[in-house]
Design an enzyme around this catalytic site. Structure first.
Site, PDB file in Angstrom:
ATOM      1  N   ARG A  82      20.334   5.919  -8.770  1.00  0.00           N
ATOM      2  CA  ARG A  82      19.076   6.600  -9.113  1.00  0.00           C
ATOM      3  C   ARG A  82      19.212   8.118  -9.026  1.00  0.00           C
ATOM      4  NH1 ARG A  82      14.586   8.375  -5.895  1.00  0.00           N
ATOM      5  NH2 ARG A  82      15.674   7.542  -4.077  1.00  0.00           N
ATOM      6  N   ALA A 120       8.605   9.939   1.809  1.00  0.00           N
ATOM      7  CA  ALA A 120       9.310  10.658   0.741  1.00  0.00           C
ATOM      8  C   ALA A 120       9.226  12.160   0.989  1.00  0.00           C
ATOM      9  CB  ALA A 120       8.714  10.295  -0.610  1.00  0.00           C
ATOM     10  N   HIS A 174      21.945   7.310   0.842  1.00  0.00           N
ATOM     11  CA  HIS A 174      21.678   8.759   0.787  1.00  0.00           C
ATOM     12  C   HIS A 174      22.758   9.474   1.590  1.00  0.00           C
ATOM     13  CE1 HIS A 174      19.639  12.604   0.991  1.00  0.00           C
ATOM     14  NE2 HIS A 174      18.680  12.150   0.188  1.00  0.00           N
ATOM     15  N   GLY A 230      10.470  15.128  -3.436  1.00  0.00           N
ATOM     16  CA  GLY A 230       9.416  15.311  -4.414  1.00  0.00           C
ATOM     17  C   GLY A 230       9.414  14.283  -5.510  1.00  0.00           C
ATOM     18  N   SER A 271      12.122   8.000  -8.319  1.00  0.00           N
ATOM     19  CA  SER A 271      11.456   6.791  -7.848  1.00  0.00           C
ATOM     20  C   SER A 271       9.941   6.952  -7.830  1.00  0.00           C
ATOM     21  CB  SER A 271      11.952   6.423  -6.450  1.00  0.00           C
ATOM     22  OG  SER A 271      11.179   5.370  -5.968  1.00  0.00           O
ATOM     23  N   ARG A 282      24.307  11.396  -6.212  1.00  0.00           N
ATOM     24  CA  ARG A 282      24.225  10.955  -4.826  1.00  0.00           C
ATOM     25  C   ARG A 282      25.388  10.046  -4.406  1.00  0.00           C
ATOM     26  NH1 ARG A 282      18.079   9.488  -3.469  1.00  0.00           N
ATOM     27  NH2 ARG A 282      17.746  11.726  -3.583  1.00  0.00           N
ATOM     28  N   SER A 314       0.830  -1.209   0.000  1.00  0.00           N
ATOM     29  CA  SER A 314       0.000   0.000   0.000  1.00  0.00           C
ATOM     30  C   SER A 314       0.859   1.252   0.000  1.00  0.00           C
ATOM     31  CB  SER A 314      -0.969  -0.011   1.181  1.00  0.00           C
ATOM     32  OG  SER A 314      -0.254  -0.020   2.411  1.00  0.00           O
ATOM     33  N   GLU A 333      17.204  19.030  -7.289  1.00  0.00           N
ATOM     34  CA  GLU A 333      18.019  18.164  -6.433  1.00  0.00           C
ATOM     35  C   GLU A 333      19.272  17.805  -7.217  1.00  0.00           C
ATOM     36  OE1 GLU A 333      15.879  15.193  -3.858  1.00  0.00           O
ATOM     37  OE2 GLU A 333      14.168  15.887  -4.986  1.00  0.00           O
ATOM     38  N   LYS A 362       1.193  -5.580   4.735  1.00  0.00           N
ATOM     39  CA  LYS A 362       1.587  -6.324   5.937  1.00  0.00           C
ATOM     40  C   LYS A 362       1.461  -5.495   7.215  1.00  0.00           C
ATOM     41  CE  LYS A 362       6.608  -5.546   5.724  1.00  0.00           C
ATOM     42  NZ  LYS A 362       7.914  -6.208   5.726  1.00  0.00           N
ATOM     43  N   ASP A 414      10.844  -8.216   1.431  1.00  0.00           N
ATOM     44  CA  ASP A 414       9.996  -9.420   1.336  1.00  0.00           C
ATOM     45  C   ASP A 414       9.660  -9.819  -0.107  1.00  0.00           C
ATOM     46  OD1 ASP A 414       9.922  -8.813   4.015  1.00  0.00           O
ATOM     47  OD2 ASP A 414       7.739  -8.800   4.187  1.00  0.00           O
ATOM     48  N   HIS A 466      19.289   3.806   1.547  1.00  0.00           N
ATOM     49  CA  HIS A 466      18.107   4.603   1.224  1.00  0.00           C
ATOM     50  C   HIS A 466      17.212   3.959   0.172  1.00  0.00           C
ATOM     51  CE1 HIS A 466      15.777   8.257   0.703  1.00  0.00           C
ATOM     52  NE2 HIS A 466      16.076   8.299  -0.593  1.00  0.00           N
ATOM     53  N   SER A 523       6.974   5.018   0.833  1.00  0.00           N
ATOM     54  CA  SER A 523       6.366   6.152   0.121  1.00  0.00           C
ATOM     55  C   SER A 523       5.969   7.285   1.069  1.00  0.00           C
ATOM     56  CB  SER A 523       5.112   5.701  -0.612  1.00  0.00           C
ATOM     57  OG  SER A 523       5.408   4.744  -1.589  1.00  0.00           O
TER      58      SER A 523
HETATM   59  P1  FAD Z   1       6.649   1.283  -0.600  1.00  0.00           P
HETATM   60  O1  FAD Z   1       6.164   2.660  -0.559  1.00  0.00           O
HETATM   61  O2  FAD Z   1       7.808   0.950   0.251  1.00  0.00           O
HETATM   62  O3  FAD Z   1       5.445   0.322  -0.215  1.00  0.00           O
HETATM   63  C1  FAD Z   1       5.643  -1.048   0.016  1.00  0.00           C
HETATM   64  C2  FAD Z   1       4.368  -1.639   0.598  1.00  0.00           C
HETATM   65  O4  FAD Z   1       4.442  -3.058   0.586  1.00  0.00           O
HETATM   66  C3  FAD Z   1       4.137  -1.256   2.048  1.00  0.00           C
HETATM   67  O5  FAD Z   1       2.784  -0.951   2.207  1.00  0.00           O
HETATM   68  C4  FAD Z   1       4.486  -2.526   2.814  1.00  0.00           C
HETATM   69  O6  FAD Z   1       3.808  -2.634   4.050  1.00  0.00           O
HETATM   70  C5  FAD Z   1       4.032  -3.586   1.827  1.00  0.00           C
HETATM   71  N1  FAD Z   1       4.686  -4.891   1.979  1.00  0.00           N
HETATM   72  C6  FAD Z   1       6.009  -5.156   1.995  1.00  0.00           C
HETATM   73  N2  FAD Z   1       6.221  -6.481   2.148  1.00  0.00           N
HETATM   74  C7  FAD Z   1       5.002  -7.063   2.222  1.00  0.00           C
HETATM   75  C8  FAD Z   1       4.554  -8.402   2.409  1.00  0.00           C
HETATM   76  N3  FAD Z   1       5.395  -9.434   2.540  1.00  0.00           N
HETATM   77  N4  FAD Z   1       3.234  -8.635   2.445  1.00  0.00           N
HETATM   78  C9  FAD Z   1       2.335  -7.631   2.355  1.00  0.00           C
HETATM   79  N5  FAD Z   1       2.706  -6.328   2.191  1.00  0.00           N
HETATM   80  C10 FAD Z   1       4.023  -6.053   2.127  1.00  0.00           C
HETATM   81  N6  FAD Z   1      11.711   8.939  -3.886  1.00  0.00           N
HETATM   82  C11 FAD Z   1      11.417   9.979  -4.680  1.00  0.00           C
HETATM   83  O7  FAD Z   1      11.206   9.818  -5.884  1.00  0.00           O
HETATM   84  N7  FAD Z   1      11.335  11.240  -4.150  1.00  0.00           N
HETATM   85  C12 FAD Z   1      11.550  11.490  -2.830  1.00  0.00           C
HETATM   86  O8  FAD Z   1      11.445  12.625  -2.385  1.00  0.00           O
HETATM   87  C13 FAD Z   1      11.894  10.403  -1.990  1.00  0.00           C
HETATM   88  N8  FAD Z   1      12.160  10.611  -0.675  1.00  0.00           N
HETATM   89  C14 FAD Z   1      12.363   9.525   0.135  1.00  0.00           C
HETATM   90  C15 FAD Z   1      12.522   9.724   1.497  1.00  0.00           C
HETATM   91  C16 FAD Z   1      12.641   8.646   2.357  1.00  0.00           C
HETATM   92  C17 FAD Z   1      12.838   8.864   3.823  1.00  0.00           C
HETATM   93  C18 FAD Z   1      12.612   7.327   1.833  1.00  0.00           C
HETATM   94  C19 FAD Z   1      12.725   6.136   2.728  1.00  0.00           C
HETATM   95  C20 FAD Z   1      12.482   7.128   0.459  1.00  0.00           C
HETATM   96  C21 FAD Z   1      12.355   8.219  -0.386  1.00  0.00           C
HETATM   97  N9  FAD Z   1      12.198   8.048  -1.763  1.00  0.00           N
HETATM   98  C22 FAD Z   1      11.930   9.115  -2.572  1.00  0.00           C
HETATM   99  C23 FAD Z   1      12.084   6.705  -2.344  1.00  0.00           C
HETATM  100  C24 FAD Z   1      10.599   6.378  -2.528  1.00  0.00           C
HETATM  101  O9  FAD Z   1       9.866   6.894  -1.463  1.00  0.00           O
HETATM  102  C25 FAD Z   1      10.359   4.897  -2.635  1.00  0.00           C
HETATM  103  O10 FAD Z   1      11.251   4.308  -3.531  1.00  0.00           O
HETATM  104  C26 FAD Z   1       8.943   4.633  -3.131  1.00  0.00           C
HETATM  105  O11 FAD Z   1       8.037   5.357  -2.358  1.00  0.00           O
HETATM  106  C27 FAD Z   1       8.638   3.164  -3.108  1.00  0.00           C
HETATM  107  O12 FAD Z   1       7.265   2.998  -3.305  1.00  0.00           O
HETATM  108  P2  FAD Z   1       6.655   1.548  -3.466  1.00  0.00           P
HETATM  109  O13 FAD Z   1       5.196   1.742  -3.626  1.00  0.00           O
HETATM  110  O14 FAD Z   1       7.399   0.800  -4.498  1.00  0.00           O
HETATM  111  O15 FAD Z   1       6.998   0.824  -2.074  1.00  0.00           O
HETATM  112  C1  SIN Z   2      15.342  13.446  -0.767  1.00  0.00           C
HETATM  113  O1  SIN Z   2      14.408  14.200  -0.525  1.00  0.00           O
HETATM  114  O2  SIN Z   2      16.527  13.736  -0.601  1.00  0.00           O
HETATM  115  C2  SIN Z   2      15.044  12.088  -1.266  1.00  0.00           C
HETATM  116  C3  SIN Z   2      14.766  12.163  -2.697  1.00  0.00           C
HETATM  117  C4  SIN Z   2      14.874  10.819  -3.322  1.00  0.00           C
HETATM  118  O3  SIN Z   2      15.188   9.835  -2.663  1.00  0.00           O
HETATM  119  O4  SIN Z   2      14.643  10.765  -4.531  1.00  0.00           O
END
Ligand code: FAD
Ligand code: SIN
Length: 538
Positions: free
Chosen positions: A381, A50, A238, A53, A386, A285, A13, A120, A39, A217, A346, A47
Site C-alpha cells: 500500500r 492514524a 511499517h 494523513g 488507506s 515501505r 466504528s 510520505e 466490539k 474477526d 501495520h 482509524s
Molecule cells: P478500523 O478503523 O480498524 O475499525 C474497525 C472497527 O471494527 C473497530 O471499531 C472494531 O472495534 C470493529 N470490529 C472489529 N471486529 C469486530 C467484531 N467481530 N464485531 C464488532 N466489531 C468489530 N492509513 C492512512 O491512510 N493514513 C495514515 O496516516 C495511517 N496511519 C496509521 C497509523 C497507525 C498507528 C495504524 C494502526 C494504522 C494507520 N493507517 C493509516 C491505516 C488506517 O488507519 C487503517 O487502515 C484504517 O483506519 C482502517 O479503517 P477501518 O474503518 O477499515 O477499520
Molecule cells: C504513517 O503515518 O506513517 C502511516 C501512514 C499510513 O499507514 O498510511
C-alpha cells in the site's frame, strides 16, 4: 435468544463504518433503521491511531493530478493493483474530502487558510492532508463519532462482537449473530444488508502498530461463511515503529517524519538506506522495511534509529505534537536525540474480495475499509491511501444501496436456524491459557510469515498453527470475547501462511528468500472455504 431487525447493520466504528453509516442515513430509505455494531467502546479502531494523513488529490493542488496519484499507487503496489479500482478511488478523492468537511472534519491549513499537504514515501508530490499535526485518525474519528452520536436515526451497539454471519441456503446474508461481552448473552440481528468494516490483523504478529482489537474477526467470519478472499499473503510491515524491548504493541513514528526530512541511521549515526534504494528513506515501505531488517540482522541490532534533528525544532513540535510527546515520555527529545525504531506489522492489503460497490461473493454481505480487498493497494500500500479507500468505498456502498429495498428479512431457513442453535447449546470447555496461546501465535507469525519468508518457515508456521488450533479446540462457540478473537486469529493466520506458501515469487510486501524475483505470471491469489477446506481458485 434475543433478536432485533434492521434494514442495515454496519459492523465497525472505524472511519469506514462511521462514514458509511452517515452516508446511508443521508441517502437510503431505511424502513427498519440502521445500526452500528462495534466490539469495543464506540470509536476504538485502527482509524483512531492514524497519524500521517489521508491522500487527497484535490483540484486546487496544482502540482498534483489523478494520473500522478494512480502512477505512484501502482508503482508502490508492484503492479498487482487493479487499475479500475485505483482510478475510481483517486477520482473520487476530491468529492469525499469536501464531504468530510461538511461532516465537521478539519484538516490543517496554513496562515492563508490553504490546506497544508505533506509527503510520505513513494509519493511524487505533496498530496497528503493531515489534522492535529500527526493526529489525523483521532481528529476524523472524533468528528464522525460526534455526528453519528448526534444523529437520532443511527442506533449504536457497543461491546457487541459479531461472531457468525447468518447466511441462508441461497448464499444470502440475512444478519449476524452477536456476543455481548458485558452480559455474556447471544443475540441475533436480522438485516437486509450487512456491511463489514472490521479493520485489520496487526495483532497476529508479535510486533505491531495496531491496537488490541485488530484480530482479523471480519476476515474470519466472512471466510467461514464462504466469502471469496483475495491476496491474503500481503501484510505490510511499517519500517518505523518506536522500539522498546518491553513494548510489543508499538507506537508509530509516522512516515511523514521521513517525508519532512528525517534520516535512518545505525547506532553510530551512519545513514544506510542508500545501500538499498536510490530513493533512500522515501522508497516504498516494503523496501525501507527490508533495508532496516537487513541492517538489524547484519549488525545484530534490535533496532536502528531515526534522526529527526535536521528538522527545525519549531516545525517538529508543530507538525508532530503526538510523536514528540510520546517520545518525551520515553526520555527522547526528537529535536536532539536519535529515535529507536524497528519494523512492525501495520496494514493488511489482502481481504474479502469486493467490487467497487463493496459487494462480496455473498449476496447482502458488503465489505469496506481494511477488511476488504478492492485491488487498490496491490502488493504494497502507498502511504495514506488507506483512509482515502475507507471513505471512498463507504461512499460507494451507500450510493449503491440507496435505491434498494432494505426491508429486514421476515423469515429464516433451516441453515440460519442451525447457526443459531449452535450458540443456544450449553458449552463445557476446559479453560486454556489464552495469553500464552496468543503470544505463541504471534511468535509463529513473526518468525514464519513475517518480513522475510521461505517454504521452510511457512510450512513450519502452518504446522505450529495447526497444533495450536488443536490444543485450543474451539470449533464455533467460545467462552468469551478473547477466545473468539483467538479463534479468528488462528483462522486468518493459517490463511496468510498458506497463501504465502502458495505464492512462489517476491513482490511488494511478500518476500520469499527461496523465490527472490518477481514472476509477472503470478496474479491475485483467490481462496475460499469449500466443504470445510481451504480451496485456491485458479
Ligand atoms: P478500523 O478503523 O480498524 O475499525 C474497525 C472497527 O471494527 C473497530 O471499531 C472494531 O472495534 C470493529 N470490529 C472489529 N471486529 C469486530 C467484531 N467481530 N464485531 C464488532 N466489531 C468489530 N492509513 C492512512 O491512510 N493514513 C495514515 O496516516 C495511517 N496511519 C496509521 C497509523 C497507525 C498507528 C495504524 C494502526 C494504522 C494507520 N493507517 C493509516 C491505516 C488506517 O488507519 C487503517 O487502515 C484504517 O483506519 C482502517 O479503517 P477501518 O474503518 O477499515 O477499520
Ligand atoms: C504513517 O503515518 O506513517 C502511516 C501512514 C499510513 O499507514 O498510511
Amino acid at each position: 435468544m434475543k433478536y432485533s431487525r434492521y434494514s442495515i447493520i454496519v459492523i465497525g466504528s472505524g472511519i469506514a463504518g462511521l462514514y458509511a453509516a452517515l452516508k446511508l442515513e443521508q441517502q437510503a430509505d431505511l424502513p427498519d433503521g440502521l445500526m452500528v455494531l462495534t466490539k469495543s467502546d464506540f470509536g476504538e479502531s485502527n482509524s483512531k491511531y492514524a497519524q500521517g494523513g489521508m491522500v487527497a488529490v484535490l483540484k486546487e493542488n496544482e502540482c498534483d493530478s489523478t494520473e500522478s496519484h494512480i502512477a505512484d499507487t501502482i508503482k508502490a503496489g508492484a503492479g498487482l493493483n487493479d487499475f479500475n479500482a485505483v482510478k475510481f478511488i483517486s477520482e473520487n478523492s476530491d468529492n469525499v474530502v469536501k464531504d468530510l468537511l461538511n461532516f465537521g472534519v478539519e484538516f490543517d491549513r496554513d496562515r492563508n487558510n490553504n490546506f497544508c499537504f505533506t509527503k510520505e514515501a513513494a509519493h511524487s508530490v505533496r498530496r497528503i492532508l493531515h489534522s492535529g499535526g500527526d493526529a489525523t485518525g483521532r481528529m476524523i474519528e472524533l468528528a464522525l463519532c460526534k455526528r453519528v452520536r448526534d444523529n437520532g436515526n443511527i442506533d449504536i451497539y457497543e461491546n457487541g462482537l459479531a461472531v457468525e454471519l447468518l447466511v441462508n441456503a441461497n448464499s444470502e446474508c440475512k444478519g449476524v449473530l452477536v456476543y455481548n461481552s458485558i452480559t455474556g448473552e447471544y443475540e441475533t440481528i436480522y438485516s437486509s444488508a450487512v456491511i463489514l468494516a472490521t479493520g485489520g490483523i496487526g495483532q497476529l504478529y508479535k510486533y505491531t502498530t495496531n491496537p488490541e482489537g485488530a484480530t482479523g474477526d471480519g476476515l474470519a467470519i466472512a471466510y467461514n461463511a464462504g466469502a471469496v478472499m483475495q491476496d491474503m499473503e500481503f501484510v505490510q510491515f511499517h519500517p518505523t515503529a518506536l522500539a522498546f524491548d518491553d513494548d510489543v504493541n508499538r507506537f508509530l513514528i509516522s512516515e511523514a517524519v521521513r517525508g519532512e526530512g528525517a534520516k535512518l541511521v545505525d547506532a553510530d549515526g551512519i545513514e544506510f538506506m542508500q545501500k538499498y534504494d536510490e530513493r533512500k528513506e522515501l522508497a516504498p515501505r516494503d523496501i525501507v522495511t527490508r533495508g532496516i531488517y537487513h541492517e538489524m540482522k547484519e549488525k545484530h541490532l534490535d533496532n536502528v534509529y531515526l534522526n529527526a534533528s535536521c528538522i527545525d525544532k519549531g516545525t517538529l513540535a508543530e507538525r508532530f505534537p503526538t510523536i514528540s510527546k510520546k517520545c518525551l515520555e520515553k526520555g527522547i527529545d526528537i529535536s536532539r536525540d536519535f529515535i529507536p525504531v524497528a519494523p512492525a506489522a501495520h496494514y493488511f492489503m489482502g481481504g474479502i474480495k469486493t467490487n467497487m460497490q463493496g459487494e462480496t461473493s455473498i449476496n447482502g454481505l458488503f465489505a469496506i475499509g481494511e477488511v476488504s480487498s478492492t485491488g487498490l493497494h496491490g502488493a504494497n500500500r502507498l502511504a495514506s491511501n488507506s483512509l482515502l479507500e475507507c471513505v471512498v468505498c463507504a461512499y460507494a456502498v451507500s450510493d449503491f444501496l440507496k435505491d434498494k429495498n432494505l426491508s429486514s428479512p421476515k423469515q429464516i431457513d433451516s441453515e440460519i436456524k442451525s447457526v443459531i442453535d449452535k450458540y443456544s447449546e450449553d458449552s463445557d470447555f476446559e479453560s486454556v491459557d489464552l495469553s500464552e496461546m496468543k503470544n505463541k501465535l504471534k511468535e509463529i507469525m513473526w518468525k514464519g510469515a513475517g518480513i522475510v519468508r521461505s517454504e521452510k518457515s511457512l510450512s513450519t508456521a502452518i504446522e505450529e498453527l495447526n497444533e495450536l488450533q488443536e490444543k485450543f479446540g474451539r470449533q464455533a462457540k467460545c467462552l468469551n470475547k478473547y477466545e473468539y478473537e483467538l479463534k479468528n486469529m488462528l483462522t486468518v493466520a493459517k490463511l496468510i501462511a498458506t497463501s504465502a506458501l502458495q505464492r512462489k515469487e517476491s513482490r511488494g510486501a511478500h518476500y520469499r528468500l527461496d523465490y527472490p524475483n518477481t514472476n509477472e505470471a503470478c496474479v491475485h491469489s483467490i481462496l475460499t472455504k469449500k466443504e470445510g477446506e481451504l480451496d485456491f481458485v485458479k
